[in-house]
Design an enzyme around this catalytic site. Structure first.
Site, PDB file in Angstrom:
ATOM      1  N   SER A   1       0.831  -1.210   0.000  1.00  0.00           N
ATOM      2  CA  SER A   1       0.000   0.000   0.000  1.00  0.00           C
ATOM      3  C   SER A   1       0.863   1.255   0.000  1.00  0.00           C
ATOM      4  CB  SER A   1      -0.939   0.013   1.214  1.00  0.00           C
ATOM      5  OG  SER A   1      -1.937  -0.980   1.087  1.00  0.00           O
TER       6      SER A   1
ATOM      7  N   ASN B   1      -6.063  -9.249  -6.940  1.00  0.00           N
ATOM      8  CA  ASN B   1      -6.016  -9.928  -5.656  1.00  0.00           C
ATOM      9  C   ASN B   1      -7.277 -10.712  -5.343  1.00  0.00           C
ATOM     10  OD1 ASN B   1      -6.841  -7.040  -5.554  1.00  0.00           O
ATOM     11  ND2 ASN B   1      -7.455  -7.553  -3.469  1.00  0.00           N
TER      12      ASN B   1
ATOM     13  N   GLN C   1       0.372  -9.290  -5.611  1.00  0.00           N
ATOM     14  CA  GLN C   1      -0.103 -10.669  -5.711  1.00  0.00           C
ATOM     15  C   GLN C   1       0.713 -11.496  -6.697  1.00  0.00           C
ATOM     16  OE1 GLN C   1      -2.315 -12.285  -3.912  1.00  0.00           O
ATOM     17  NE2 GLN C   1      -3.035 -10.549  -2.720  1.00  0.00           N
TER      18      GLN C   1
ATOM     19  N   SER D   1       5.399  -6.634  -2.017  1.00  0.00           N
ATOM     20  CA  SER D   1       5.146  -6.867  -0.594  1.00  0.00           C
ATOM     21  C   SER D   1       5.684  -8.234  -0.213  1.00  0.00           C
ATOM     22  CB  SER D   1       3.641  -6.793  -0.301  1.00  0.00           C
ATOM     23  OG  SER D   1       3.396  -6.952   1.076  1.00  0.00           O
ATOM     24  N   ALA D   2       6.241  -8.337   0.995  1.00  0.00           N
ATOM     25  CA  ALA D   2       6.894  -9.584   1.411  1.00  0.00           C
ATOM     26  C   ALA D   2       5.928 -10.635   1.922  1.00  0.00           C
ATOM     27  CB  ALA D   2       7.927  -9.279   2.497  1.00  0.00           C
ATOM     28  N   HIS D   3       4.842 -10.228   2.569  1.00  0.00           N
ATOM     29  CA  HIS D   3       4.040 -11.216   3.292  1.00  0.00           C
ATOM     30  C   HIS D   3       3.118 -12.048   2.398  1.00  0.00           C
ATOM     31  CE1 HIS D   3      -0.095  -9.333   3.620  1.00  0.00           C
ATOM     32  NE2 HIS D   3       0.590  -8.283   3.228  1.00  0.00           N
TER      33      HIS D   3
ATOM     34  N   THR E   1      15.262   5.095   9.972  1.00  0.00           N
ATOM     35  CA  THR E   1      16.156   3.961  10.172  1.00  0.00           C
ATOM     36  C   THR E   1      15.524   2.688   9.610  1.00  0.00           C
ATOM     37  OG1 THR E   1      17.057   4.956  12.180  1.00  0.00           O
ATOM     38  CG2 THR E   1      17.391   2.587  11.890  1.00  0.00           C
TER      39      THR E   1
ATOM     40  N   CYS F   1     -18.468  -6.906   2.902  1.00  0.00           N
ATOM     41  CA  CYS F   1     -19.232  -6.790   4.150  1.00  0.00           C
ATOM     42  C   CYS F   1     -18.363  -6.964   5.380  1.00  0.00           C
ATOM     43  CB  CYS F   1     -20.343  -7.839   4.180  1.00  0.00           C
ATOM     44  SG  CYS F   1     -21.613  -7.578   2.925  1.00  0.00           S
TER      45      CYS F   1
END
EC number: 2.8.1.7
Length: 395
Positions: free
Chosen positions: A74, A154, A182, A202-204, A240, A328
Site C-alpha cells: 500500500s 487480488n 499478488q 510486498s513480502a508477506h 532507520t 461486508c
C-alpha cells in the site's frame, strides 16, 4: 475439528522458517544501525541491506540501485502515484489511467489526487476482469503522466497482459506503474522486458514478514520523495531501516526463486483440480476471473442464492479459512467493486468465496474442502428465502 485448512494465502502467508531464522540474527547478533558505518555492527547491517537489495533486484531483472524498501504494497502504491503526480504538477501532466478493479491503495490514492486537480480515467474490464488494450490506447492524452495497472488481481486472480501494456505506455512516452503484490512469486516478472517503470512489492504474500515491501523505480524516473528526513534509501525514504524485515523479505524472495517453475506447476494443478471439483459438485456457480490467465493459486466462485459471509462462518466451523468476495467483512454492505466491475449483479457478487492455496495444500485438502462446500451450499440454499425469487435475489 483438529486439522486446519488455511486457504487464504492471498490475504497473507505463513512466514517460512528459513525467513524467521534469518531475521532473528538481526535482533541480537547483528543489531547495528546501518547508518553507523564507522564500526562493525553498523557495517554488517548495511551490508545485509545491500545484499537484500541485490536479491530483490535480480528476481525482477532490475538494477539493485533501482530497488527501494518500503513498509509494504500500500505504501509503494501511494508513493508511485503521489510521487509521480507531485513531480509532474508543473510540467503540464495531470492525467492518470487506471482500472476499476485496482486495489484500494491505488483507487483511494487516485481519489485523493483528484482533489489537487489530477484527472483519472478508470478503464472498464470484461467479464473475466481483463482490460481492453484499445480502450487503453484511446484513453491516453498529451496530459497523461502515468498508467497504473495491477499485474494480477487480488480477488479474482486475473493476470493482465502487462508486456503489451508496457509497450503501449513506452510508445506514448507514458510511465507505467504495476502493482505486483499478488504476482510476486507466482508470475515471472521482468521489468525490462515488460517495460515497467515502477513496481510495487510486498513480502508477506510469499512467505515473508508483514510490514515490509519494496518499490522498483527505473533509473531516470522523476518522483517526489516519500518521507523527508535522513538520507536512507538514497534520500527518498527517510527513517532507520528495519534490517530484520528487509533481510526477511530478501530471504523469502530467494526461496521463491528456487524451483519457481515446479512450484507454479504444482499450484496450477491443484487450482485446476479445485475448480473442476466445485464445478462438478455444486450447481449454479460462476467462476470469477479468467479461466486460464489467472494466478496459479486463485479459486474464486460465486454461489447463487447464498451469502458469502454465511459460507465463511460455516467453513470456519470446519477449520477452513477463506475469504468472501463481498466487502461486508470490512463494515460495508456493498459487494466487491471488482466483482461488480466484471458485470455481476449484487446478489451473485455477495455469494462469492475466494480460496487461495499455498505450498502446504494437498489434493486431499482440496477434496475435503470441495465436499464441505457442497454440503454447506446445499444447506444454505434449502434455507434461502430468495432462491426462487430472482428479482429479490438480484437486489
Amino acid at each position: 475439528m483438529s486439522k486446519k485448512f488455511y486457504l487464504d494465502n492471498a490475504a497473507t502467508t505463513r512466514v517460512k522458517k528459513e525467513v524467521i531464522d534469518e531475521m532473528l540474527k538481526y535482533f541480537d547478533e547483528k543489531y547495528g544501525n546501518p547508518s553507523s558505518q564507522l564500526y562493525e555492527l553498523g557495517r554488517r547491517s548495511k551490508e545485509a541491506i545491500d545484499n537484500a537489495r541485490k536479491i530483490v533486484a535480480d528476481f525482477i531483472n532490475a538494477d539493485e540501485k533501482e530497488i527501494y524498501f518500503t513498509a509494504g504494497g500500500s505504501e509503494s502504491d501511494n508513493w508511485a502515484l503521489k510521487g509521480v503526480a507531485f513531480a509532474n504538477f508543473n510540467k503540464g501532466k495531470n492525467h492518470i489511467i487506471t482500472t476499476k478493479i485496482e486495489h484500494h491503495a491505488v483507487l483511494h490514492t487516485c481519489e485523493y489526487l483528484e482533489k489537487f486537480g489530477v484527472k483519472t480515467t478508470y478503464l472498464d474490464v470484461d467479464k473475466y476482469g481483463m482490460i481492453d488494450l484499445e480502450q487503453l490506447k484511446e484513453a491516453i492524452t498529451p496530459e497523461t503522466m502515468l498508467i497504473s495497472i495491477m499485474f494480477a488481481n487480488n480477488e479474482i486472480g486475473t493476470i493482465q497482459p502487462i508486456e503489451q501494456i508496457g509497450e503501449i505506455a513506452k510508445e506514448h512516452g507514458v510511465l507505467l506503474h504495476v502493482d505486483a503484490v499478488q504476482a510476486m512469486g507466482a508470475v515471472k516478472i521482468d521489468v525490462k522486458k515488460q517495460h515497467i517503470d515502477l513496481l510495487s512489492m510486498s513480502a508477506h504474500k510469499l512467505g515473508g514478514p508483514k510490514g515490509i515491501g519494496g518499490m522498483f523505480i527505473r533509473k531516470g524516473v522523476k518522483i517526489d520523495n516519500l518521507i523527508h528526513g535522513g538520507g536512507q534509501e538514497r534520500g527518498k525514504r527517510a527513517g532507520t531501516e528495519g534490517v530484520q524485515n528487509i533481510v526477511g523479505f530478501a530471504k523469502a524472495v530467494e526461496l521463491a526463486s528456487k524451483d519457481f517453475d515446479a512450484h507454479v506447476k504444482k499450484l496450477t494443478s491443484l487450482r485446476n483440480k479445485f475448480i473442476e471439483g466445485i464445478k462438478n459438485n455444486i450447481p449454479d456457480v460462476i467462476l470469477n476471473g479468467h479461466p486460464t490467465m489467472r494466478l496459479p493459486n486463485n479459486v474464486n466462485f460465486s454461489y447463487k442464492y447464498v451469502e458469502g459471509e454465511s459460507i465463511l462462518l460455516l467453513l470456519d466451523m470446519d477449520g477452513i479459512s477463506a475469504s468472501s468476495g463481498s466487502a461486508c467483512t470490512s463494515g460495508s454492505l456493498d459487494p466487491s467493486h471488482v466483482l461488480l466491475a466484471t458485470g455481476l449483479d449484487h446478489g451473485t457478487a455477495h455469494g462469492s468465496i475466494r480460496f487461495t492455496i499455498g505450498e502446504e495444500t494437498t489434493e486431499e485438502d482440496i477434496s475435503f474442502v470441495v465436499q464441505t462446500m457442497k454440503g454447506i451450499v446445499e444447506r444454505l440454499r434449502m434455507m434461502s428465502p430468495i432462491k426462487n425469487d430472482e428479482d429479490l435475489y438480484k437486489k
